[in-house]
Write a protein that holds these residues in place. Structure first.
Motif, PDB file in Angstrom:
ATOM      1  N   UNK A 134       0.853  -1.176   0.000  1.00 39.55           N
ATOM      2  CA  UNK A 134       0.000   0.000   0.000  1.00 39.55           C
ATOM      3  C   UNK A 134       0.897   1.236   0.000  1.00 39.55           C
ATOM      4  N   UNK A 135       1.074   1.834  -1.151  1.00 43.22           N
ATOM      5  CA  UNK A 135       1.953   2.990  -1.281  1.00 43.22           C
ATOM      6  C   UNK A 135       1.133   4.223  -1.633  1.00 43.22           C
ATOM      7  N   UNK A 136       1.351   5.281  -0.856  1.00 47.34           N
ATOM      8  CA  UNK A 136       0.730   6.573  -1.126  1.00 47.34           C
ATOM      9  C   UNK A 136      -0.762   6.425  -1.370  1.00 47.34           C
ATOM     10  N   UNK A 137      -1.440   5.953  -0.326  1.00 46.53           N
ATOM     11  CA  UNK A 137      -2.875   5.742  -0.391  1.00 46.53           C
ATOM     12  C   UNK A 137      -3.511   6.357   0.848  1.00 46.53           C
ATOM     13  N   UNK A 158       3.252  -4.184   3.362  1.00 48.50           N
ATOM     14  CA  UNK A 158       4.183  -3.071   3.221  1.00 48.50           C
ATOM     15  C   UNK A 158       3.386  -1.796   2.998  1.00 48.50           C
ATOM     16  N   UNK A 159       3.621  -0.814   3.857  1.00 46.90           N
ATOM     17  CA  UNK A 159       2.963   0.481   3.676  1.00 46.90           C
ATOM     18  C   UNK A 159       4.030   1.549   3.542  1.00 46.90           C
ATOM     19  N   UNK A 160       3.781   2.492   2.639  1.00 45.45           N
ATOM     20  CA  UNK A 160       4.679   3.635   2.462  1.00 45.45           C
ATOM     21  C   UNK A 160       3.830   4.801   1.972  1.00 45.45           C
ATOM     22  N   UNK A 179       1.879  -8.450  10.388  1.00 49.16           N
ATOM     23  CA  UNK A 179       2.858  -7.417  10.676  1.00 49.16           C
ATOM     24  C   UNK A 179       3.069  -6.537   9.459  1.00 49.16           C
ATOM     25  N   UNK A 180       3.706  -5.393   9.707  1.00 50.12           N
ATOM     26  CA  UNK A 180       4.161  -4.542   8.626  1.00 50.12           C
ATOM     27  C   UNK A 180       5.594  -4.911   8.295  1.00 50.12           C
ATOM     28  N   UNK A 181       5.952  -4.829   7.043  1.00 55.88           N
ATOM     29  CA  UNK A 181       7.299  -5.213   6.625  1.00 55.88           C
ATOM     30  C   UNK A 181       8.318  -4.190   7.115  1.00 55.88           C
ATOM     31  N   UNK A 182       9.585  -4.578   7.117  1.00 57.74           N
ATOM     32  CA  UNK A 182      10.644  -3.687   7.584  1.00 57.74           C
ATOM     33  C   UNK A 182      10.842  -2.498   6.653  1.00 57.74           C
ATOM     34  N   UNK A 183      10.307  -2.569   5.454  1.00 57.45           N
ATOM     35  CA  UNK A 183      10.412  -1.445   4.516  1.00 57.45           C
ATOM     36  C   UNK A 183       9.308  -0.414   4.701  1.00 57.45           C
ATOM     37  N   UNK A 184       8.413  -0.660   5.629  1.00 59.10           N
ATOM     38  CA  UNK A 184       7.286   0.247   5.804  1.00 59.10           C
ATOM     39  C   UNK A 184       7.747   1.581   6.383  1.00 59.10           C
ATOM     40  N   UNK A 207       5.721  -1.302  13.438  1.00 58.28           N
ATOM     41  CA  UNK A 207       5.094  -0.005  13.172  1.00 58.28           C
ATOM     42  C   UNK A 207       6.189   1.013  12.889  1.00 58.28           C
ATOM     43  N   UNK A 208       6.130   1.679  11.752  1.00 60.21           N
ATOM     44  CA  UNK A 208       7.226   2.588  11.400  1.00 60.21           C
ATOM     45  C   UNK A 208       7.130   3.907  12.172  1.00 60.21           C
ATOM     46  N   UNK A 209       8.291   4.439  12.509  1.00 62.11           N
ATOM     47  CA  UNK A 209       8.349   5.773  13.111  1.00 62.11           C
ATOM     48  C   UNK A 209       8.763   6.818  12.085  1.00 62.11           C
ATOM     49  N   UNK A 210       9.554   6.430  11.093  1.00 59.99           N
ATOM     50  CA  UNK A 210      10.045   7.384  10.099  1.00 59.99           C
ATOM     51  C   UNK A 210       8.892   7.952   9.296  1.00 59.99           C
ATOM     52  N   UNK A 211       8.716   9.271   9.333  1.00 61.06           N
ATOM     53  CA  UNK A 211       7.693   9.938   8.565  1.00 61.06           C
ATOM     54  C   UNK A 211       6.282   9.628   9.002  1.00 61.06           C
ATOM     55  N   UNK A 212       6.110   9.025  10.201  1.00 56.19           N
ATOM     56  CA  UNK A 212       4.792   8.569  10.616  1.00 56.19           C
ATOM     57  C   UNK A 212       4.202   9.491  11.675  1.00 56.19           C
ATOM     58  N   UNK A 213       2.875   9.452  11.788  1.00 58.04           N
ATOM     59  CA  UNK A 213       2.165  10.276  12.758  1.00 58.04           C
ATOM     60  C   UNK A 213       0.921   9.523  13.198  1.00 58.04           C
TER      61      UNK A 213
END
Length: 807
Positions: A134-137, A158-160, A179-184, A207-213
């Motif tokens: 799921x990219x840019x959704x 994978x989410x980005x 789970x979410x992938x390590x690339x998320x 759960x990603x922290x980079x760029x996340x809110x």
């Protein structure tokens, strides 16, 4: 039925017969280009293109075969309650959403809906999903039926650039190992009416922290289901707390240990009764939180402001590392046998650096079974706990850093009794060490176990607790480093009650110089059966301003080859049941400036006087001086004293003026009775008389008397201003009298000899007697059996039961 549910049912009925409009007709030409309306099952690959916008989900869509690819810029309009599911039929399937930062894919409600139809069902991705990208959704207003706008079950996604807004329940929900992938990255969740995310504890690290809110939701937090973490994971700071609902357990295997790292700035909240368990007796794991100089990590209750709202963090025997930097542990640790905000069990060094612990109803830190503080531990504050701030074993107590442990209901650091087999130093912690059980120092001859108590240290002993040095034969010692105004104190824990604790006992393995008590106070010890508050057997103790007070038994008890080392000074005995007891052979080692406070208790054998007892465990082997005790103090002889040296080195005891010798029942003072060369010099002055008197009662014959035999030296037996009374009891030496001189040409002057059960003085020598009184004796005042004594004109022998002088 609500309008929303009625409309959903009607819509499903309407579309059930027609299915989805299919723009592709040739299965051999590759993925079909789907039309704008979607409903029902998808069983082959499809591409949803932006040129067909908007795409409409008229009812539930299930991808159960092939992969649906949604291209950049696609707008998906979803009927209220409808869902998009991937592999929910247990058939390998996929979903690939390929938005770009400038051309995102949007899922939102259809425009045709009633006002109360505010949400669609959500996207569900299940275990057999082979592709889940799921990219840019952006998912708007979803989650009514799946429990989350994005629901993942058993799959990896994978989410980005995924944005979830306005979810009816939670933003994201993962379960059954999903789970979410390590690339998320770049996951943003806001406006959810439930949790930002609800995941299993063992996948929270995905759960990603980079760029996340994750802010702006009804519950700005990530809820963690119960789980066991079996790998090395890191919970990074997400900007919202992690919430542990019940239990998260961390444990791997010896070959593949688990590790949980809590990143700087992260917050972990616990529901009531929840806990974080690291390793156990069968699993292996490590635990890390924060980093030096990093933002503080917080562990706290989910709600409320009362102590003990969660169970705390526990690490058991399989623990390999515990390291906390800049961490706050708030209101964790429930009262109980092992209740603590941080409980660690096993052979491990626990590193606490910049750690604050507050509000436990149990203990602050509980280290057991060999767990101890790492040498780099520092900047620790433990306060507002109901229990002790620190609990630790005696063998590890020296590792407790001198930090801030004040302000707890149970003041002090609790130390469990144990064997200590190495030399250690206990520093002043600002609060007492509370001793529960015996501390047993047992080292080795080339490496004695010496306990050093630094200046200002206070030890509070629980009932029956004490310190034992070399009880089992190992080399050991105790050194206190008190200073004026900064003394070492050993006292009772709960009550100013004599005999509350056992005392200190030192045995043969204590080497000379390894037992030293400086500016130290010991009180309220010496429990019944413990002999003394300070007991020394076959060892030497050095004292420098030692106060022994309020012992239930003796203040000190020295026996066999035990003595006060040369230079000892400042021994104070105050209010003990009995002040002290030591061997006759080492009586001369009492500090010269010995002083007394309150007298022994009136119901003790001391009858309200200051008494030092003399035991016969070792007889004098060298010449010595026995000093006069201050404040009218007396020596109480419990077993006969025997002086026996050799001709070239006689044993001569000199009594200082004013010495009081209280002779116990049937005891005697024997000079050269075994044929050895010996003497007694009791040379006083008027007004400073030396006395030998019955200890138990003023009754004739209570003790056997002073008996100087043939091998005494003429110059070594002197009595001047001496009182001898209430002796003459039957003994194993004949004859009996208050004073017997057999072949001992002593000098007697200014003597008072009275109340003998036999004779006052029995002579078989050429003694010289003058200015003396022999009276109230049952038989003779002086009985001359042989010899030619010189009896001066000022000798008074009136008032005896028989003759004044018998020959």
């Amino acid at each position: 039925m609500s309008n929303r549910r009625r409309n959903n049912a009607l819509l499903i009925a309407l579309v059930a017969g027609v299915g989805c409009k299919d723009a592709g007709t040739d299965d051999t030409a590759g993925p079909s280009i789907a039309g704008p309306d979607h409903c029902g099952d998808i069983v082959s690959d499809e591409i949803w293109s932006a040129r067909n916008n908007p795409h409409n989900l008229l009812c539930d869509v299930s991808i159960n075969g092939g992969t649906v690819t949604i291209e950049a810029g696609v707008e998906v309009r979803v009927q209220p309650g409808a869902t998009l599911r991937v592999a929910d039929g247990d058939v390998e399937s996929g979903l690939s959403i390929q938005g770009t930062p400038s051309d995102v894919v949007v899922f939102d409600l259809t425009d045709e809906r009633d006002e109360d139809e505010l949400w669609w069902g959500g996207i569900g991705i299940y275990r057999q999903a082979t592709v889940a990208d799921l990219s840019n959704v952006e998912l708007r207003s979803g989650g009514e039926r799946l429990g989350a706008a994005l629901y993942v079950e058993g799959a990896e996604v994978t989410v980005d650039g995924l944005t979830i807004t306005g979810a009816e329940t939670d933003g994201l929900r993962t379960t059954q190992g999903a789970r979410l992938s390590e690339d998320s990255a770049n996951l943003r969740i806001s406006g959810a009416q439930g949790w930002a995310a609800w995941v299993e504890g063992d996948v929270a690290h995905t759960l990603p922290s980079a760029g996340s809110d994750y802010t702006g939701n009804a519950a700005d937090a990530v809820l963690l289901d119960n789980a066991t973490i079996t790998e090395e994971v890191t919970w990074e700071d997400l900007g919202v707390p992690y919430v542990i609902g019940s239990l998260v357990d961390v444990g791997g295997t010896l070959e593949a240990p688990a590790a949980l790292t809590i990143g700087p700035g992260a917050v972990v909240l616990f529901a009531e009764g929840a806990s974080l368990d690291i390793a156990d007796d069968t699993s292996v794991a490590s635990f890390y939180a924060g980093e030096p100089g990093g933002e503080r990590v917080v562990f706290a209750p989910l709600s409320g402001n009362d102590p003990g709202l969660w169970d705390g963090i526990s690490a058991s025997r399989g623990i390999q590392a515990v390291e906390l930097h800049n961490v706050d542990l708030v209101q964790g640790g429930v009262d109980g046998q092992l209740g603590a905000a941080l409980h660690v069990q096993g052979q491990i060094d626990v590193l606490l650096d910049g750690v604050t612990i507050t509000g436990s109803t149990g203990y602050g830190v509980y280290l057991r079974d060999g767990a101890r503080f790492h040498p780099d531990s520092a900047d620790i504050t433990i306060t507002d706990c109901v229990g002790y701030p620190v609990v630790i074993g005696a063998a590890e107590a020296h590792t407790v850093p001198p930090e801030d442990y004040a302000g707890n209901d149970a003041g002090g650091v609790l130390v469990f009794g144990d064997v200590v087999d190495q030399s250690v130093t206990w520093e002043d912690l600002g609060v007492p060490y509370v001793i529960d059980g015996d501390i047993r120092m047992e080292g080795y001859l080339d490496a004695p176990a010496i306990l050093t108590l630094d200046r200002g240290v206070t030890l509070q002993f629980d009932t029956g607790a004490g310190i034992r040095l070399s009880q089992s034969g190992g080399a050991a010692g105790l050194i206190t480093l008190g200073e004026p105004g900064d003394e070492v104190t050993m006292t009772a824990l709960r009550a100013e009650e004599d005999g509350f604790w056992e005392g200190i006992a030192a045995y043969h393995g204590v080497q000379e110089g390894d037992f030293s008590l400086s500016y130290t106070t010991m009180n309220w010890g010496g429990m019944r059966g413990a002999d003394a508050m300070l007991k020394v057997q076959d060892a030497a103790v050095f004292v420098d301003n030692l106060t022994l007070s309020n012992s239930r038994t003796y203040g000190f008890y020295l026996l066999d080859d035990a003595w006060f080392m040369e230079g000892s000074t400042g021994l104070v005995l105050d209010g003990n049941y009995e002040h002290g007891d030591l061997p006759a052979g080492y009586l001369h080692t009492l500090p010269t400036d010995l002083s007394f406070g309150a007298a022994t208790s009136s119901d003790g054998r001391g009858r309200g006087y200051h008494v030092i007892f003399i035991n016969g465990s070792r007889q004098p082997a060298t010449s010595a001086t026995w000093r006069d005790l201050p404040d009218g103090g007396a020596y109480w002889v419990q077993r006969s004293i025997e002086l026996n040296g050799i001709a070239v080195d006689p044993v001569v005891i000199t009594l200082e003026p004013g010495v009081d010798m209280w002779m116990g029942d049937n005891t005697g003072f024997y000079i050269a009775n075994d044929g050895g060369a010996a003497g007694l010099i009791a040379d006083a002055s008027a007004g400073d008389t030396i006395r030998f008197i019955a200890a138990e009662a003023a009754v004739a014959g209570r003790w056997q008397g002073i008996k100087a035999l043939t091998h005494c030296e003429d110059a070594d037996v002197v009595f001047d201003n001496v009182y001898i009374g209430y002796a003459g009891g039957a003994g194993d030496l004949i004859p009996d009298a208050n004073l017997v001189l057999l072949g001992c040409d002593a000098t007697l002057n200014n003597m008072t000899v009275e109340e003998s059960n036999t004779d006052g003085l029995y002579l078989a020598s050429d003694a010289v007697i003058d200015n003396s009184t022999f009276t109230s004796n049952r038989i003779c005042g002086i009985n001359i059996a042989s010899g030619s004594p010189e009896i001066g004109a000022n000798v008074d022998t009136r008032g005896n039961g028989g003759a004044g002088v018998c020959q």
